[in-house]
Scaffold this motif. Structure first.
Motif, PDB file in Angstrom:
ATOM      1  N   ASP A  22      -3.337  17.107  -1.560  1.00  0.00           N
ATOM      2  CA  ASP A  22      -4.121  15.895  -1.815  1.00  0.00           C
ATOM      3  C   ASP A  22      -3.818  14.833  -0.754  1.00  0.00           C
ATOM      4  OD1 ASP A  22      -5.351  16.932  -4.029  1.00  0.00           O
ATOM      5  OD2 ASP A  22      -3.967  16.027  -5.481  1.00  0.00           O
ATOM      6  N   LEU A  23      -2.544  14.705  -0.400  1.00  0.00           N
ATOM      7  CA  LEU A  23      -2.138  13.715   0.600  1.00  0.00           C
ATOM      8  C   LEU A  23      -2.747  14.039   1.958  1.00  0.00           C
ATOM      9  CD1 LEU A  23      -0.303  11.236   1.178  1.00  0.00           C
ATOM     10  CD2 LEU A  23       1.512  12.854   1.767  1.00  0.00           C
ATOM     11  N   MET A  24      -2.697  15.308   2.349  1.00  0.00           N
ATOM     12  CA  MET A  24      -3.259  15.702   3.639  1.00  0.00           C
ATOM     13  C   MET A  24      -4.778  15.650   3.619  1.00  0.00           C
ATOM     14  SD  MET A  24      -0.681  18.702   5.027  1.00  0.00           S
ATOM     15  CE  MET A  24      -0.523  19.641   3.503  1.00  0.00           C
ATOM     16  N   ASP A  25      -5.371  15.897   2.458  1.00  0.00           N
ATOM     17  CA  ASP A  25      -6.821  15.812   2.321  1.00  0.00           C
ATOM     18  C   ASP A  25      -7.283  14.368   2.482  1.00  0.00           C
ATOM     19  OD1 ASP A  25      -9.426  16.845   1.767  1.00  0.00           O
ATOM     20  OD2 ASP A  25      -9.267  16.066  -0.269  1.00  0.00           O
ATOM     21  N   ALA A  26      -6.484  13.436   1.956  1.00  0.00           N
ATOM     22  CA  ALA A  26      -6.855  12.025   2.017  1.00  0.00           C
ATOM     23  C   ALA A  26      -6.560  11.395   3.375  1.00  0.00           C
ATOM     24  CB  ALA A  26      -6.108  11.256   0.920  1.00  0.00           C
ATOM     25  N   GLY A  28      -5.371  13.217   6.285  1.00  0.00           N
ATOM     26  CA  GLY A  28      -5.444  14.087   7.451  1.00  0.00           C
ATOM     27  C   GLY A  28      -4.059  14.364   8.018  1.00  0.00           C
ATOM     28  N   GLY A  29      -3.973  14.428   9.356  1.00  0.00           N
ATOM     29  CA  GLY A  29      -2.708  14.707  10.023  1.00  0.00           C
ATOM     30  C   GLY A  29      -1.572  13.770   9.635  1.00  0.00           C
ATOM     31  N   PRO A  30      -1.817  12.457   9.568  1.00  0.00           N
ATOM     32  CA  PRO A  30      -0.735  11.546   9.157  1.00  0.00           C
ATOM     33  C   PRO A  30      -0.167  11.882   7.779  1.00  0.00           C
ATOM     34  CG  PRO A  30      -2.486  10.299  10.197  1.00  0.00           C
ATOM     35  CD  PRO A  30      -2.997  11.713  10.045  1.00  0.00           C
ATOM     36  N   GLY A  31      -0.999  12.432   6.894  1.00  0.00           N
ATOM     37  CA  GLY A  31      -0.511  12.842   5.583  1.00  0.00           C
ATOM     38  C   GLY A  31       0.500  13.967   5.695  1.00  0.00           C
ATOM     39  N   ALA A  32       0.262  14.897   6.642  1.00  0.00           N
ATOM     40  CA  ALA A  32       1.221  15.973   6.883  1.00  0.00           C
ATOM     41  C   ALA A  32       2.527  15.406   7.419  1.00  0.00           C
ATOM     42  CB  ALA A  32       0.637  16.983   7.872  1.00  0.00           C
ATOM     43  N   ALA A  33       2.431  14.406   8.292  1.00  0.00           N
ATOM     44  CA  ALA A  33       3.635  13.771   8.851  1.00  0.00           C
ATOM     45  C   ALA A  33       4.456  13.101   7.759  1.00  0.00           C
ATOM     46  CB  ALA A  33       3.246  12.750   9.919  1.00  0.00           C
ATOM     47  N   VAL A  34       3.771  12.401   6.851  1.00  0.00           N
ATOM     48  CA  VAL A  34       4.476  11.728   5.755  1.00  0.00           C
ATOM     49  C   VAL A  34       5.185  12.739   4.870  1.00  0.00           C
ATOM     50  CG1 VAL A  34       4.164  10.381   3.629  1.00  0.00           C
ATOM     51  CG2 VAL A  34       2.966   9.705   5.718  1.00  0.00           C
ATOM     52  N   ALA A  35       4.488  13.809   4.507  1.00  0.00           N
ATOM     53  CA  ALA A  35       5.060  14.819   3.616  1.00  0.00           C
ATOM     54  C   ALA A  35       6.286  15.479   4.234  1.00  0.00           C
ATOM     55  CB  ALA A  35       4.004  15.874   3.275  1.00  0.00           C
ATOM     56  N   VAL A  36       6.197  15.832   5.508  1.00  0.00           N
ATOM     57  CA  VAL A  36       7.322  16.487   6.173  1.00  0.00           C
ATOM     58  C   VAL A  36       8.461  15.504   6.404  1.00  0.00           C
ATOM     59  CG1 VAL A  36       8.066  17.659   8.275  1.00  0.00           C
ATOM     60  CG2 VAL A  36       5.862  18.225   7.262  1.00  0.00           C
ATOM     61  N   GLY A  37       8.125  14.264   6.747  1.00  0.00           N
ATOM     62  CA  GLY A  37       9.163  13.256   6.983  1.00  0.00           C
ATOM     63  C   GLY A  37      10.012  13.001   5.756  1.00  0.00           C
TER      64      GLY A  37
END
Length: 216
Positions: A22-26, A28-37
């Motif tokens: 859901d985070l990456m869907d909303a 995009g790429g920055p959502g992936a960065a937040v999740a991994v961080g």
């Protein structure tokens, strides 16, 4: 574009997995960065789950595979730098106290990362990106010991990119079967740890022989 969470199997993508997609869907790429961080800042969030999901999301067309690699690596590096700065400015005792206040984090986790860094230095920062829990804490002793920032940044970026690429690419090609990666992640981690131990043993034996020959 329909929500990726809606396209995916809702049974598979519940809990943390569903939140991540859901985070990456909303975002995009920055959502992936937040999740991994968050793996650096809150260790109970496993990157071995987040990274294949980033690849899976890329495979669905939300962003490209290159963007998935770039954003997940950026997230790993930013998270590591934040933890490095905590150690740098707070010092050992205050940082140790702060870290051990996190849920599910034990004092032994911090102590293990500290011993690893004391023993292996720069190698610990690079290879530590590939070891569970150590990956989250290795930035702390690097900051406490005030390891040169640009060296820390370079080693962290390279180690994170190599580790992330394995899981992101696997998730990308496995698609909806991304969860298979998580099933084998622990085995792969043990292989990495064993390889690091062997490499260090070879290095130590080589140095000992060099010193013996120099004394002859």
């Amino acid at each position: 574009m329909n929500s990726l969470a809606a396209e995916a199997d809702t049974a598979e993508l519940g809990g943390l997995a569903g939140w991540t997609v859901d985070l990456m869907d909303a975002l995009g790429g920055p959502g992936a960065a937040v999740a991994v961080g968050l793996d650096n800042i809150f260790p109970p969030i496993p990157s071995e789950l987040i990274l294949p999901l980033a690849g899976f999301t890329a495979a669905q067309g939300r962003f490209s595979l290159v963007e998935a690699l770039a954003w997940t690596t950026a997230g790993s590096v930013i998270g590591a730098v934040l933890v490095y700065l905590v150690g740098y400015f707070f010092g050992r005792e205050r940082t140790r106290k702060l870290i051990t206040m996190l849920p599910l984090v034990k004092e032994s986790d911090f102590d293990h990362a500290e011993r690893w860094f004391a023993k292996h230095g720069t190698k610990a920062v690079f290879f530590g990106r590939m070891v569970p829990l150590v990956r989250s804490f290795i930035s702390v002793p690097a900051g406490i010991e005030r390891m040169p920032f640009w060296i820390f940044l370079g080693l962290t970026t390279l180690g994170s990119l190599m580790w992330n690429a394995i899981f992101v690419v696997a998730g990308y090609f496995l698609g909806s079967n991304w969860h298979v990666v998580d099933e084998y992640a622990e085995i792969f981690q043990y292989i990495v740890i064993a390889a690091v131990v062997v490499a260090l043993a070879v290095f130590v034996v080589k140095r000992v022989r060099e010193r013996r020959n120099a004394n002859v």
